[in-house]
Design an enzyme around this catalytic site. Structure first.
Site, PDB file in Angstrom:
ATOM      1  N   LYS A 286     -45.270  29.590 -25.071  1.00  0.00           N
ATOM      2  CA  LYS A 286     -44.716  30.686 -25.870  1.00  0.00           C
ATOM      3  C   LYS A 286     -45.062  30.403 -27.335  1.00  0.00           C
ATOM      4  O   LYS A 286     -44.447  29.563 -27.985  1.00  0.00           O
ATOM      5  CB  LYS A 286     -43.193  30.756 -25.684  1.00  0.00           C
ATOM      6  CG  LYS A 286     -42.439  31.587 -26.722  1.00  0.00           C
ATOM      7  CD  LYS A 286     -42.815  33.058 -26.706  1.00  0.00           C
ATOM      8  CE  LYS A 286     -41.947  33.850 -27.680  1.00  0.00           C
ATOM      9  NZ  LYS A 286     -42.260  33.552 -29.116  1.00  0.00           N
TER      10      LYS A 286
ATOM     11  N   GLY B  72     -40.560  23.269 -34.493  1.00  0.00           N
ATOM     12  CA  GLY B  72     -40.060  24.347 -35.334  1.00  0.00           C
ATOM     13  C   GLY B  72     -38.915  23.869 -36.197  1.00  0.00           C
ATOM     14  O   GLY B  72     -38.798  22.681 -36.519  1.00  0.00           O
ATOM     15  N   SER B  73     -38.059  24.784 -36.566  1.00  0.00           N
ATOM     16  CA  SER B  73     -36.991  24.480 -37.509  1.00  0.00           C
ATOM     17  C   SER B  73     -35.888  23.658 -36.854  1.00  0.00           C
ATOM     18  O   SER B  73     -35.657  23.734 -35.635  1.00  0.00           O
ATOM     19  CB  SER B  73     -36.394  25.775 -38.060  1.00  0.00           C
ATOM     20  OG  SER B  73     -35.630  26.445 -37.075  1.00  0.00           O
ATOM     21  N   THR B  74     -35.177  22.908 -37.683  1.00  0.00           N
ATOM     22  CA  THR B  74     -34.053  22.119 -37.188  1.00  0.00           C
ATOM     23  C   THR B  74     -32.957  23.026 -36.631  1.00  0.00           C
ATOM     24  O   THR B  74     -32.324  22.709 -35.607  1.00  0.00           O
ATOM     25  CB  THR B  74     -33.503  21.231 -38.311  1.00  0.00           C
ATOM     26  OG1 THR B  74     -34.533  20.318 -38.721  1.00  0.00           O
ATOM     27  CG2 THR B  74     -32.293  20.437 -37.857  1.00  0.00           C
TER      28      THR B  74
ATOM     29  N   GLY C  40     -34.010  24.093 -33.281  1.00  0.00           N
ATOM     30  CA  GLY C  40     -34.042  22.890 -32.453  1.00  0.00           C
ATOM     31  C   GLY C  40     -32.667  22.476 -31.963  1.00  0.00           C
ATOM     32  O   GLY C  40     -32.507  22.015 -30.822  1.00  0.00           O
TER      33      GLY C  40
ATOM     34  N   GLU D  11     -39.756  18.416 -32.253  1.00  0.00           N
ATOM     35  CA  GLU D  11     -40.363  17.991 -33.523  1.00  0.00           C
ATOM     36  C   GLU D  11     -39.942  19.024 -34.550  1.00  0.00           C
ATOM     37  O   GLU D  11     -40.388  20.169 -34.517  1.00  0.00           O
ATOM     38  CB  GLU D  11     -41.886  17.896 -33.391  1.00  0.00           C
ATOM     39  CG  GLU D  11     -42.540  17.077 -34.480  1.00  0.00           C
ATOM     40  CD  GLU D  11     -43.011  17.937 -35.640  1.00  0.00           C
ATOM     41  OE1 GLU D  11     -42.269  17.984 -36.656  1.00  0.00           O
ATOM     42  OE2 GLU D  11     -44.070  18.547 -35.528  1.00  0.00           O
TER      43      GLU D  11
ATOM     44  N   CYS E 196     -45.055  20.053 -41.682  1.00  0.00           N
ATOM     45  CA  CYS E 196     -43.730  19.449 -41.530  1.00  0.00           C
ATOM     46  C   CYS E 196     -43.620  18.073 -42.149  1.00  0.00           C
ATOM     47  O   CYS E 196     -42.589  17.725 -42.723  1.00  0.00           O
ATOM     48  CB  CYS E 196     -43.356  19.389 -40.048  1.00  0.00           C
ATOM     49  SG  CYS E 196     -44.585  18.545 -39.026  1.00  0.00           S
TER      50      CYS E 196
ATOM     51  N   GLU F  73     -35.929  21.832 -46.934  1.00  0.00           N
ATOM     52  CA  GLU F  73     -37.362  22.017 -46.704  1.00  0.00           C
ATOM     53  C   GLU F  73     -37.774  23.398 -47.215  1.00  0.00           C
ATOM     54  O   GLU F  73     -37.265  24.415 -46.744  1.00  0.00           O
ATOM     55  CB  GLU F  73     -37.674  21.884 -45.221  1.00  0.00           C
ATOM     56  CG  GLU F  73     -39.155  21.914 -44.906  1.00  0.00           C
ATOM     57  CD  GLU F  73     -39.437  21.628 -43.433  1.00  0.00           C
ATOM     58  OE1 GLU F  73     -40.423  20.930 -43.157  1.00  0.00           O
ATOM     59  OE2 GLU F  73     -38.667  22.096 -42.575  1.00  0.00           O
TER      60      GLU F  73
END
Length: 497
Positions: free
Chosen positions: A198, A250-252, A255, A272, A306, A403
């Site tokens: 995806k 992707g983003s925290t 995640g 990650e 990242c 970030e």
């Protein structure tokens, strides 16, 4: 356009070349064939250098997710892939690598038009992806070796097997839409799994070249499946009852939600996530050597990477000298059309991210940061922000903590080496980092004290053979290396007298 600091207007984007093409596929890749999407809506793909939609893809739905997972499960249970020897799968991965490299130009052009990565960056994507595939092919022997372990008391022995997990959901971000899929796909395939990919909704097209390369290399039908659609499809995929493993970059924030879902389901997951890495410049730093690697280390891919070290920690004794040198490098790095091979800084990849970068810059103004260069959106089409150096940044500022994921670096002061290490470790993240010093041994000693999954000495690069992963809010598990392969196997110990 020459330097961003001297920019008077928007970069010139000329018509022609790759921008003459449009692409409006109507299908999902399921079970080895392109099949009509069940979802009837579409998602526009926007060129961030012009702000114009140039393509669209199907916005799949839960039925598309189920069809892809069912196809992957059938291929795993009934097909040959999971029953082939790892060395046989490795031979297919090597052909896969060749097929990817044969598509290098199409991959680069599609990547650049999807997310604005300069061709100087995207032009290496195929070679890097092929290198990842070839590296994992070289690990077939690790899976085939006989692993027998004696009981400590001598009463028997155990044969340790590494079995494939089953169906793996691979969910990728928009900043590196090719390689951040392949680093999951290669070990998953070598281990004998089947997958459903995806991609991020802003960048759904690059990965179609990878799927075509896999099919041309002889990966059996149903082993690799691709579905496109909005972010909510990822949630459906993660929670599908036939998915055995999830890998996400992707983003925290996202995640955490995936981790919660996988925890509830007792489902293995690799995450990650975000980073806020620091580059510690020790007081003996060679600024000429630092300047040569600065952009790739701290502003790679227009700052949309990242692990890059976007927080520059500079000794008080050389602070203004360092700010001036960074500013000089940024202002002399061309920004403009990402299809121009000389371009260093392209646009921000999409409108929501563009607006987020501008919001962070406004917070820096409000909190008293000094703009050494840049800091403004550029007039005209596209999502261009002048590359920015923020000086006099203090630890409590938003730009020092969050970030930004755009062409922005901050420069903070420190007085002692211990303070520099404390600042480097002061965020919830722990993904990358670099220590710069004329004395590599001194830099190495400092790097050992940085609380991060990876740290470089006078440069940063990912090593396909070494594990890469984050600590704390930067993720769970690792990619790359044998350790990355082990994320896609299930252990079985068979005990014998």
């Amino acid at each position: 356009m020459s330097g961003a600091g001297a920019a008077a207007g928007a970069p010139s984007i000329e018509p022609g070349g790759p921008r003459e093409s449009t692409w409006h596929p109507t299908d999902q890749f399921i079970g080895g064939a392109w099949v009509p999407s069940h979802g009837t809506e579409r998602i526009d793909v926007v060129d961030p250098a012009t702000g114009e939609a140039w393509a669209s893809v199907p916005a799949g739905d839960a039925a598309d997710v189920d069809a892809a997972v069912q196809a992957a499960r059938a291929a795993f249970v009934e097909g040959p892939w999971a029953r082939m020897r790892p060395s046989e799968r490795a031979a297919v991965l090597l052909r896969f690598a060749d097929e990817v490299e044969a598509r290098a130009d199409e991959l680069s052009a599609t990547n650049t038009r999807e997310n604005g990565s300069p061709v100087a960056e995207s032009g290496g994507a195929a070679a890097n992806a092929a290198g990842i595939l070839s590296y994992y092919a070289s690990l077939a022997g690790h899976l085939e070796q006989e692993d027998v372990r004696e009981f400590p008391n001598g009463s028997g022995r155990s044969v340790v097997r590494r079995d494939p997990l089953g169906v793996c959901a691979l969910i990728a971000p928009w900043n590196f839409p090719i390689n951040l899929v392949v680093i999951k796909l290669a070990p998953a395939l070598l281990a004998g799994n089947s997958v459903v990919i995806k991609p991020a909704s802003p960048t759904p097209l690059s990965i179609r070249h990878i799927v075509l390369a896999a099919a041309a290399a002889g990966v059996p039908d149903g082993v690799v499946n691709l579905i496109t659609g909005p972010g909510r499809m990822g949630d459906v995929l993660v929670k599908h009852p036939l998915v055995n493993k999830v890998a996400f970059t992707g983003s925290t924030e996202v995640g955490r939600r995936i981790a919660a879902a996988c925890g509830e389901l007792l489902r293995p997951v690799t995450l990650e996530l975000g980073g806020k890495s620091a580059a510690i410049l020790l007081d003996d730093v060679d600024l000429d050597a630092f300047a040569e690697v600065f952009v790739r280390s701290s502003m790679r891919n227009t700052g949309q990477t990242c692990y890059i070290s976007t927080r520059i920690l500079a000794p008080e004794s050389r602070y203004e000298e360092i700010v001036a040198r960074i500013t000089e490098v940024v202002e002399s790095s061309p920004q403009g059309d990402p299809f121009d091979p000389s371009t260093v800084f392209g646009p921000v990849a999409n409108r929501p991210q563009y607006e987020s970068v501008l919001e962070h810059l406004e917070s820096a103004r409000a909190e008293g940061a000094r703009f050494a260069t840049g800091g403004e959106p550029l007039p005209g089409p596209g999502f261009f922000v002048a590359p920015t150096v923020l000086a006099d940044v203090t630890p409590g500022m938003r730009v020092a903590r969050e970030e930004i994921f755009g062409p922005v670096v901050t420069v903070q002061r420190y007085s002692t080496e211990d303070e520099a290490i404390e600042l480097a470790n002061s965020t919830p993240f722990g993904l990358g980092g670099i220590v710069f010093s004329a004395d590599p041994d001194r830099a190495f000693a400092v790097a050992e004290q940085v609380d991060s999954g990876s740290v470089g000495v006078n440069f940063f690069a990912s090593n396909h053979a070494a594990p890469f992963g984050g600590r704390h809010d930067s993720g769970l598990g690792v990619e790359y290396g044998i350790e990355g392969l082990e994320q896609y196997v299930s252990y079985k110990s068979i005990h014998r007298k």
